[in-house]
Design an enzyme around this catalytic site. Structure first.
Site, PDB file in Angstrom:
ATOM      1  N   HIS A 234      -7.262  10.026  -1.865  1.00 53.48           N
ATOM      2  CA  HIS A 234      -6.572  10.025  -0.568  1.00 53.48           C
ATOM      3  C   HIS A 234      -7.388  10.706   0.545  1.00 53.48           C
ATOM      4  O   HIS A 234      -7.411  10.239   1.678  1.00 53.48           O
ATOM      5  CB  HIS A 234      -5.205  10.701  -0.723  1.00 53.48           C
ATOM      6  CG  HIS A 234      -4.167  10.182   0.212  1.00 53.48           C
ATOM      7  ND1 HIS A 234      -2.856  10.002  -0.131  1.00 53.48           N
ATOM      8  CD2 HIS A 234      -4.259   9.790   1.500  1.00 53.48           C
ATOM      9  CE1 HIS A 234      -2.181   9.515   0.903  1.00 53.48           C
ATOM     10  NE2 HIS A 234      -3.019   9.385   1.904  1.00 53.48           N
TER      11      HIS A 234
ATOM     12  N   ASP B 171       0.843  -1.199   0.000  1.00 54.36           N
ATOM     13  CA  ASP B 171       0.000   0.000   0.000  1.00 54.36           C
ATOM     14  C   ASP B 171       0.878   1.250   0.000  1.00 54.36           C
ATOM     15  O   ASP B 171       1.554   1.542   0.977  1.00 54.36           O
ATOM     16  CB  ASP B 171      -0.890   0.004   1.250  1.00 54.36           C
ATOM     17  CG  ASP B 171      -1.847   1.184   1.264  1.00 54.36           C
ATOM     18  OD1 ASP B 171      -3.016   0.993   0.885  1.00 54.36           O
ATOM     19  OD2 ASP B 171      -1.409   2.298   1.634  1.00 54.36           O
TER      20      ASP B 171
ATOM     21  N   TYR C 147       3.262   9.795  -0.694  1.00 53.42           N
ATOM     22  CA  TYR C 147       4.357   9.241   0.116  1.00 53.42           C
ATOM     23  C   TYR C 147       5.707   9.461  -0.561  1.00 53.42           C
ATOM     24  O   TYR C 147       6.752   9.316   0.083  1.00 53.42           O
ATOM     25  CB  TYR C 147       4.189   7.727   0.347  1.00 53.42           C
ATOM     26  CG  TYR C 147       2.926   7.272   1.044  1.00 53.42           C
ATOM     27  CD1 TYR C 147       2.054   8.175   1.633  1.00 53.42           C
ATOM     28  CD2 TYR C 147       2.624   5.919   1.124  1.00 53.42           C
ATOM     29  CE1 TYR C 147       0.892   7.732   2.249  1.00 53.42           C
ATOM     30  CE2 TYR C 147       1.473   5.473   1.752  1.00 53.42           C
ATOM     31  CZ  TYR C 147       0.607   6.378   2.304  1.00 53.42           C
ATOM     32  OH  TYR C 147      -0.536   5.932   2.922  1.00 53.42           O
TER      33      TYR C 147
ATOM     34  N   LYS D  90      -2.584   5.956  -4.312  1.00 53.47           N
ATOM     35  CA  LYS D  90      -3.637   6.935  -3.992  1.00 53.47           C
ATOM     36  C   LYS D  90      -3.398   8.250  -4.717  1.00 53.47           C
ATOM     37  O   LYS D  90      -2.249   8.655  -4.907  1.00 53.47           O
ATOM     38  CB  LYS D  90      -3.661   7.198  -2.473  1.00 53.47           C
ATOM     39  CG  LYS D  90      -3.657   5.924  -1.651  1.00 53.47           C
ATOM     40  CD  LYS D  90      -3.788   6.157  -0.160  1.00 53.47           C
ATOM     41  CE  LYS D  90      -3.545   4.857   0.592  1.00 53.47           C
ATOM     42  NZ  LYS D  90      -2.137   4.586   0.901  1.00 53.47           N
TER      43      LYS D  90
END
Ligand code: A2P
Length: 291
Positions: free
Chosen positions: A109, A46, A51, A76
């Site tokens: 997100h 994930d 990120y 996401k």
């Protein structure tokens, strides 16, 4: 033992346990994902555009001896890319960074506060799902009122809602609502969050891994606090994505299929519900929203 799978409303199956990589660099992510897939037996990763480590995931997938189609990959859409055209473009960029021509699950997100734009964003995800380049689409951090917007709109329902969820914040209302509509719930910060969490205005740093109730249950089973928490998610039917970049912890976190929490353990863990968040409440979140 291989983690069990859950069948999503899209018909896709998702391993109930995966590896989270929030706050890991590209190099850390590459090493962690490679180890998780090739050594520890994970088949679910994930990540998220926000990120900054999709490339690390992509490098690990490319180097792994496990075929791409055997690994469930989620990414996401970041807040700044909400809107129809921006979302389509951001999805292409994520695929490029991941070095793959499809993802298993693509998630919005955060819902943010512009409902019209959110609906246009969902239109884009539906188009992506229609093209087969995301096997399933879903959302994160949606409260029931956000889910209701998509229900009222008609069309596809999210396959999952990924929300902050752990014994301090068991999210009963979201779980009830999601279950009524066939939406699976995934837990983020399932161990109570990263060591420097507590980033929301009313949130607190993580204490679950050292909580006396959790550690007492762990001692009873000769397991770690993290393993007890992961079992709690699994036994509650949730999809769980504990994050770690340490090999020993990555292995430990999937080594949870040789014991079960009993009724007493589960009821003791239920007493930890105090509504404490490590992140932000979705209704307050508008970070990165397009102008
Ligand atoms: P690290 O990556 O340094 O191992 P979350 O609840 O978001 O999944 O956060 C997990 C946090 O707990 C991370 O900071 C992670 O740090 C740490 N962690 C993950 N697995 C374990 C474990 N088995 N024991 C102790 N800490 C863990």
């Amino acid at each position: 033992m291989t983690p069990p799978t859950i069948t999503l409303n899209s018909g896709t199956t998702i391993p109930q346990l995966g590896l989270g990589v929030w706050q890991a660099t590209n190099d850390e992510t590459e090493r962690a994902v490679r180890y998780a897939i090739d050594e520890a037996g994970y088949r679910h990763i994930d990540t998220a555009a926000a990120y900054g480590n999709e490339e690390g995931v992509g490098r690990a997938l490319a180097a792994s001896s496990v075929p791409r189609e055997d690994v469930f990959v989620t990414t996401k859409l970041w807040n700044a890319d909400q809107g129809y055209e921006p979302a389509l473009k951001a999805f292409d960029t994520s695929l490029e960074r991941l070095g793959t021509d499809y993802v298993d699950l693509y998630l919005i997100h955060w819902p943010l506060q512009d409902r019209d734009r959110l609906l246009r964003t969902w239109d884009a995800l539906e188009k992506i799902a229609g093209s087969g380049r995301a096997k399933a689409i879903g959302v994160c951090n949606f409260e029931p009122h956000h889910l209701q917007l998509l229900i009222d709109r008609g069309g596809m329902l999210p396959a999952v809602d990924q929300v902050e969820l752990h014994p301090h914040l068991p999210q009963q209302e979201i779980r009830r609502f999601a279950s009524e509509h066939g939406i699976a719930v995934e837990s983020w910060s399932p161990l109570g969050g990263t060591s420097n969490s507590g980033w929301g205005p009313n949130s607190k740093p993580n204490t679950l891994l050292v909580d006396p109730i959790v550690t007492r249950i762990a001692d009873r089973h000769s397991k770690s606090a993290a393993q007890v928490l992961i079992r709690w998610h699994l036994q509650n039917g949730l999809i769980v994505i504990p994050k770690s970049v340490h090999e020993q912890r990555i292995s430990q976190n999937i080594d949870v299929f040789d014991f079960e929490l009993d009724e007493l353990d589960l009821s003791e863990l239920d007493t930890l519900d105090d509504g404490t968040r490590v992140g932000m409440h979705p209704d307050e979140m508008n970070i990165g929203a397009p102008a």
